[in-house]
Design a protein around this motif. Sequence first.
Motif, short mmCIF file in Angstrom:
data_model
loop_
_atom_site.label_atom_id
_atom_site.label_comp_id
_atom_site.label_asym_id
_atom_site.label_seq_id
_atom_site.Cartn_x
_atom_site.Cartn_y
_atom_site.Cartn_z
N LYS A 126 127.66 72.42 93.43
CA LYS A 126 126.27 72.65 93.79
C LYS A 126 125.33 71.91 92.83
CE LYS A 126 126.65 77.15 93.28
NZ LYS A 126 128.04 77.29 92.82
N SER A 127 125.57 72.10 91.55
CA SER A 127 124.69 71.47 90.57
C SER A 127 124.82 69.95 90.63
CB SER A 127 125.02 71.94 89.16
OG SER A 127 124.80 73.32 89.07
N VAL A 128 126.04 69.48 90.77
CA VAL A 128 126.23 68.02 90.81
C VAL A 128 125.50 67.44 92.02
CG1 VAL A 128 127.93 66.18 91.03
CG2 VAL A 128 128.40 68.11 89.53
N ALA A 158 115.85 74.42 92.92
CA ALA A 158 115.99 75.49 91.94
C ALA A 158 117.47 75.78 91.77
CB ALA A 158 115.25 76.73 92.42
N ASP A 159 118.01 75.43 90.61
CA ASP A 159 119.44 75.61 90.38
C ASP A 159 119.68 76.93 89.66
OD1 ASP A 159 122.12 75.42 89.97
OD2 ASP A 159 122.08 73.40 89.11
N GLU A 160 120.03 77.93 90.41
CA GLU A 160 120.25 79.27 89.88
C GLU A 160 119.15 79.72 88.92
OE1 GLU A 160 124.22 80.32 88.93
OE2 GLU A 160 125.03 78.45 89.68
N PRO A 161 117.91 79.74 89.41
CA PRO A 161 116.80 80.00 88.48
C PRO A 161 116.74 81.45 88.01
CG PRO A 161 115.99 79.91 90.73
CD PRO A 161 117.46 79.55 90.79
MG LIG Z 1 125.81 74.89 88.70
#
Ligand SMILES: [Mg+2]
Lengths: 345, 333
Positions: free
Chosen positions: A47-49, A178-181
């Motif tokens: 997901k982050s990548v 928003a990455d796991e904010p």
């Molecule tokens: Mg991540």
Amino acid sequence: MTSFLSVKDLHVEFPTDDGLVSAVNGMDLSLERGETVGLVGESGSGKSVTTQAIMGLFKDSKARVSGTIDFEGTDLISLSENRMREYRGKKIGMIFQDPLSAMHPFYTVGEQIAEAYRVHNQVSKKAAKEVAVDMLGRVGIPAARSRADSYPHEFSGGMRQRAMIAMALVCEPELLIADEPTTALDVTVQAQILDLISGLQQETNSAVIFVTHDLGVVAELCQRVVVMYGGQCVEQAPVRTIFREPGHPYTRGLMASMPALSDETGRLKPIPGSPPALLDLPKGCLFAERCEVAKLLPEGLCREERPLLRIHGDHEVRCHAHERGLLAVGGPSAAGNMKGESADV
Amino acid sequence: MIAFLLRRLGAMLLLLIVVSFITFSLFHFGPADPASAACGQECTPDRVEQARIALGLDKPFFVQYLTYMSGFIMPRMIGAPGAESACAWPCLGKSFQTNENVTDMIANALPFTLSIAIGAVVLWTIAGVGLGLLAAMRKGKAADRIIVGGASVGVSLPIPVTGLVLLLVFVGILHVLPFTSNSINSPFGAAGPWAWVLNYLLPWLAIAILFSAQYIRVTRSNMIETFNEDFMRTARAKGLARRSIVFKHGVRAGITPVVTMLGMDIGGLLGGAVLTEQIFSVPGLGFTAVHAATSGDLPVTMAITMLAAFFIIVASVVVDLVYAAIDPRVRIN
Ligand SMILES: [Mg+2]
Ligand SMILES: Nc1ncnc2c1ncn2[C@@H]1O[C@H](COP(=O)(O)OP(=O)(O)OP(=O)(O)O)[C@@H](O)[C@H]1O
């Protein structure tokens, strides 16, 4: 019709000492203006990548990125680092998981927000400071003028995340990632931050990609869900559809392993087995190893042949069984199987 | 802030007293006999005894120590009873060897040590931090490998070796630089700044080669660590140019350990560059201290030891202040 953002067949590979890590393997994702999409999947699913690739953060690094990322008609992948800078912050804003480490410890919160504004707007330092103070007020920080002169470590976790949001939105980007904010925040603060994001989103009509582990948050905030597994989109559908009739066995597993939606946390519990080895991806379906349904299919199909993402109206699923109608609503309950197994994890 | 400085000042005084006491005891209870060293060639037991009285070494240990320390507070008289001479405040005693006033000796030696220190610090900071940063930015590439390789050779080159090689090459073979002259000890002297630079270039290089190698390593590893910090990714996500990302965000955060190291190294160097001054025969504090220590010259050794300790302690206070100025998370109180 082309979407506002359309990611197609995105691949991201990292050369490492042990070999090539295939973190994203043909990811697809699309987004309309003003839409909020939840990106879910267990840890390591890419997901982050994926979001960092959209932001162009792998340019000038050893990572290999291929595919297309079409943003308002421009292919971001082919942009140079320098051209990409015009998009970062200005058209695409990003919020990270841990606001304490994501903010510079030596600059005041106001300075950091003002800096984000000044990158894309030719204004004096003083004017940018005013914008920063204004923005801090908009994200609900009391006494914004004096708080602007505080350093990140002088803020509480929730306030820091508000400041981070102010920093990401100060140039009014059309897309917010928003990455796991809220992962690093406690539950009540989480709820406030979610309210803030959805409020600001409605105010500015920006699109949002919301990365999370938390299906409860997805249900609350998003219109559509994209489920990632092994660096691919395995399923995507409107939120209602996903919760009512999850198509992919993996999604069913996620649903089943999730405590009741009313549960306070709504956090995902692990599905038995482990994600695919990114150094040496299986030839067939990436989920086949852990899939209960694969057994119902012709011998070796799932292990040999990578399924395609099939479109059924607004519902897309990447699964041989689903394709064959084996997972229709009321069909063999894969979710039930998963539930039974995850209980003894 | 003021309270902090006062507290540090108090601690500093205490520490200096401890250092003075230890040095004094080491000398007193050590094997050297300053009296026989001071009485010269034709020594008779009688003359040694006279010397002992003249130097005040016949008194009990504590009396000697307190007498010595009183010189920091007020002027005192030095010498055999009846033949005393005045020693103005701050009195660090008189050399057992030459009877010279130690305060004057230090004042004479300090400019040489300063001359060496200033140039060396500038050189190694620029080279060490600059190359370390470059290596970090080009991590894994050819430039990085060359710099890291050079640094690992550099750290294993002791100053006497580099010093002698430099002397041999530039003075002995190429004749492009003069042998260090004792008449130049300031860039503002009669010879002018350029002569000063040429005069000290080799000592600077000898120190700078070793130190920049260490600074390259520390800078590189700290910067690489910093470049991987989350806030660096945030800086990129804002759309900042590489230059501001690296300097405004990266260097600002990654340089603090280097600042600490620099402060302590400067403090250490001001107490005398012992090896360098020996090799290049520069009569600075280090050179003077070695001579004094080997000839049992207590007052001179004491004075230089305490001065060196003083510089290091001051450096540590300055480092703390600078640290607080750089890092707002560090609170001084
Ligand atoms: Mg991540
Ligand atoms: N720079 C890199 N070099 C090598 N591998 C990487 C790199 N960045 C990420 N990976 C790998 O890519 C995979 C996907 O990582 P990613 O951070 O996208 O997961 P994620 O879905 O965001 O998980 P989480 O929910 O834990 O944040 C992981 O296995 C990770 O180890």
